[in-house]
Scaffold this motif. Structure first.
Motif, short mmCIF file in Angstrom:
data_model
loop_
_atom_site.label_atom_id
_atom_site.label_comp_id
_atom_site.label_asym_id
_atom_site.label_seq_id
_atom_site.Cartn_x
_atom_site.Cartn_y
_atom_site.Cartn_z
N ALA A 142 0.80 -1.29 0.00
CA ALA A 142 -0.05 0.14 0.15
C ALA A 142 0.84 1.26 0.22
N SER A 143 1.69 1.27 0.86
CA SER A 143 2.79 2.38 0.77
C SER A 143 3.62 2.76 -0.75
N ASP A 144 3.79 1.47 -1.44
CA ASP A 144 4.32 1.52 -2.77
C ASP A 144 3.19 2.05 -3.72
N GLY A 145 1.91 2.12 -3.34
CA GLY A 145 1.01 2.55 -4.36
C GLY A 145 -0.24 1.75 -4.67
N VAL A 146 0.05 0.50 -4.17
CA VAL A 146 -1.02 -0.48 -4.34
C VAL A 146 -2.44 0.04 -3.52
N ARG A 147 -3.71 -0.03 -4.31
CA ARG A 147 -4.64 0.46 -3.50
C ARG A 147 -5.82 -0.40 -3.58
N VAL A 148 -6.73 -0.31 -2.63
CA VAL A 148 -7.86 -1.16 -2.51
C VAL A 148 -8.73 -0.75 -3.94
N GLY A 149 -9.32 -1.69 -4.42
CA GLY A 149 -9.82 -1.60 -5.82
C GLY A 149 -9.14 -1.86 -7.02
N ASP A 150 -7.75 -1.77 -6.84
CA ASP A 150 -6.72 -2.23 -7.98
C ASP A 150 -7.00 -3.57 -8.29
N THR A 151 -6.54 -3.96 -9.47
CA THR A 151 -6.66 -5.33 -9.93
C THR A 151 -5.22 -5.69 -10.34
N VAL A 152 -4.83 -6.87 -9.56
CA VAL A 152 -3.36 -7.37 -9.97
C VAL A 152 -3.42 -8.51 -10.76
N THR A 153 -2.66 -8.42 -11.83
CA THR A 153 -2.56 -9.61 -12.75
C THR A 153 -1.14 -10.24 -12.52
N VAL A 154 -1.31 -11.66 -12.14
CA VAL A 154 -0.27 -12.34 -11.69
C VAL A 154 0.52 -12.85 -13.25
N ASP A 155 2.11 -12.28 -13.10
CA ASP A 155 2.72 -12.68 -14.21
C ASP A 155 2.59 -14.21 -14.72
N ARG A 156 2.86 -14.36 -16.11
CA ARG A 156 2.97 -15.46 -16.66
C ARG A 156 1.56 -16.07 -16.73
N LEU A 157 0.82 -15.97 -15.91
CA LEU A 157 -0.37 -16.80 -15.60
C LEU A 157 -1.80 -16.08 -16.19
N GLY A 158 -1.50 -14.84 -16.01
CA GLY A 158 -2.81 -14.04 -16.63
C GLY A 158 -3.93 -13.84 -15.46
N LEU A 159 -3.53 -14.34 -14.32
CA LEU A 159 -4.66 -14.48 -13.17
C LEU A 159 -4.84 -13.29 -12.76
N LYS A 160 -6.08 -12.66 -12.97
CA LYS A 160 -6.46 -11.26 -12.24
C LYS A 160 -7.27 -11.58 -10.98
N LEU A 161 -6.75 -10.77 -9.91
CA LEU A 161 -7.23 -10.63 -8.52
C LEU A 161 -7.40 -9.33 -8.09
N PRO A 162 -8.50 -8.79 -7.78
CA PRO A 162 -8.78 -7.64 -7.11
C PRO A 162 -8.32 -7.38 -5.87
#
Length: 371
Positions: A142-162
């Motif tokens: 969160a200090s690095d800029g990740v916020r609630v509501g963002d979607t993270v895409t896992v590299d190589r897998l394309g898995l999207k997680l909010p």
């Protein structure tokens, strides 16, 4: 007391130099302690926050257990049936991802069952929900800029997680921790890049079984029956990559500093005692007792060591504040107090090298016997 202070004032340059040396040694020990604590927290804070007494691993994993151990679903179920034990599956792996705003992140993915005791509390947002896969991220992210509501895409897998929530500043192996449901964790751990695999087609294994054992629980018997290896949390910390090596390295540096401190202080007071041998002999000649000479020498050493140690502690704290969050540095008050007390004690121990010369001056020295 009077003689000790008058002598320090008369030779203030020498005593100031000695105090500066003690200050630098104390500051260095304090800084090393800060790095030791900070590196340890940055390596295993996520494991320390785990409200468990033990973790059960596969018996073949003798080191780096979270990477090498795999425990199947049937073993987890049988652990849950054991009396006196609360058990929950736990998966740990390292991954990389990218947010929908283009922020690249490293993350230590902790797979947990929502609602079980390994699931983390949240400071912002909502916790994990089995019906809605998502991420609870460390406060570091969160200090690095990740916020609630963002979607993270896992590299190589394309898995999207909010991102659904933010927990404390937790990390594992110097990587910020994230928490997610086990199905999503298994997709990261066992998924094939470029291929979408249904959750029921993935291996149902986990890294280990988190245990909360009540007093009297027979964990050894359970290990024999279930084919696992249960380790207390003090040993589980060593399963984190690099933790044991870092602790050994930093502790070795501290030990050498503790050995150096008494030698430096002892050498200074040994030279100082030789230089003032005539004065000590004069004090003996006019009736000063050995006990008085001893107390006044120890008082001088205590003043120099105490002042240098306190100044060194202040310098270590200032260094920590200056470094800020740029490096893993943590120096709690208890750790600092213990470190400074140890430096002061070993410094005073160094004065013991000079006490024999202090208590055995020859009064005839001042009466001309040495001529």
């Amino acid at each position: 007391m009077f003689l000790a202070l008058r002598e320090i004032r008369a030779a203030r340059g020498r005593f100031l130099l000695m105090g500066l040396v003690v200050m630098l040694v104390a500051a260095l020990v304090g800084i090393v302690s800060g790095f030791t604590t900070g590196l340890g927290n940055d390596t295993v804070s996520a494991l320390r926050a785990l409200p468990a007494t033990h973790v059960a691993f596969a018996p073949g994993a003798k080191s780096d257990q979270f990477n090498r151990s795999l425990v199947d679903a049937s073993t987890v179920a049988r652990w849950r049936e054991r009396p006196g034990v609360e058990a929950a599956p736990l998966g740990v792996t390292i991954a990389r991802g990218t947010t929908d705003r283009g922020l690249e992140i490293d993350m230590a993915a902790f797979g947990v069952e929502p609602g079980t005791f390994p699931a983390p509390p949240v400071r912002r947002g909502t916790g994990l929900d089995a019906a809605r896969p998502g991420l609870v991220v460390s406060g570091k992210l969160a200090s690095d800029g990740v916020r609630v509501g963002d979607t993270v895409t896992v590299d190589r897998l394309g898995l999207k997680l909010p991102v659904t929530g933010v927990t404390d500043d937790l990390s594992y192996g110097h990587v910020p921790a994230v928490y997610l449901p086990l199905d999503a964790w298994r997709a990261i751990r066992f998924g094939v890049p470029g291929a979408a695999t249904a959750p029921d087609r993935l291996p149902q294994d986990v890294s280990g079984v988190a245990l909360r054992a009540r007093p009297g629980a027979d964990l050894a018997g359970a290990d024999r029956a279930l084919g696992t290896l249960s380790l207390p949390m003090s040993k589980v910390l060593e399963a984190a990559p690099g933790y044991k090596g870092e602790r050994v390295t930093m502790t070795s540096i501290q030990v050498f500093l503790y050995l150096i401190a008494p030698l430096i202080v002892g050498a200074f007071f040994a030279v100082w005692t030789v230089q003032r041998a005539p004065e000590l002999a004069l004090l003996r000649a006019i009736g000063a007792s050995r006990r008085r000479l001893l107390s006044y020498t120890v008082l001088q050493a205590a003043l120099v060591v105490a002042a240098g140690t306190v100044a060194g502690g202040a310098l270590a704290l200032a260094t920590g504040l200056l470094l800020g969050a740029a490096v893993p540095f943590s120096l709690p008050a208890g750790t600092l107090a213990g470190t400074l007390a140890a430096v002061a004690l070993v410094g005073l121990a160094g004065t013991c090298l000079t006490l024999r010369r202090v208590t055995t001056p020859d009064p005839l020295t001042m009466l001309g016997a040495a001529r």
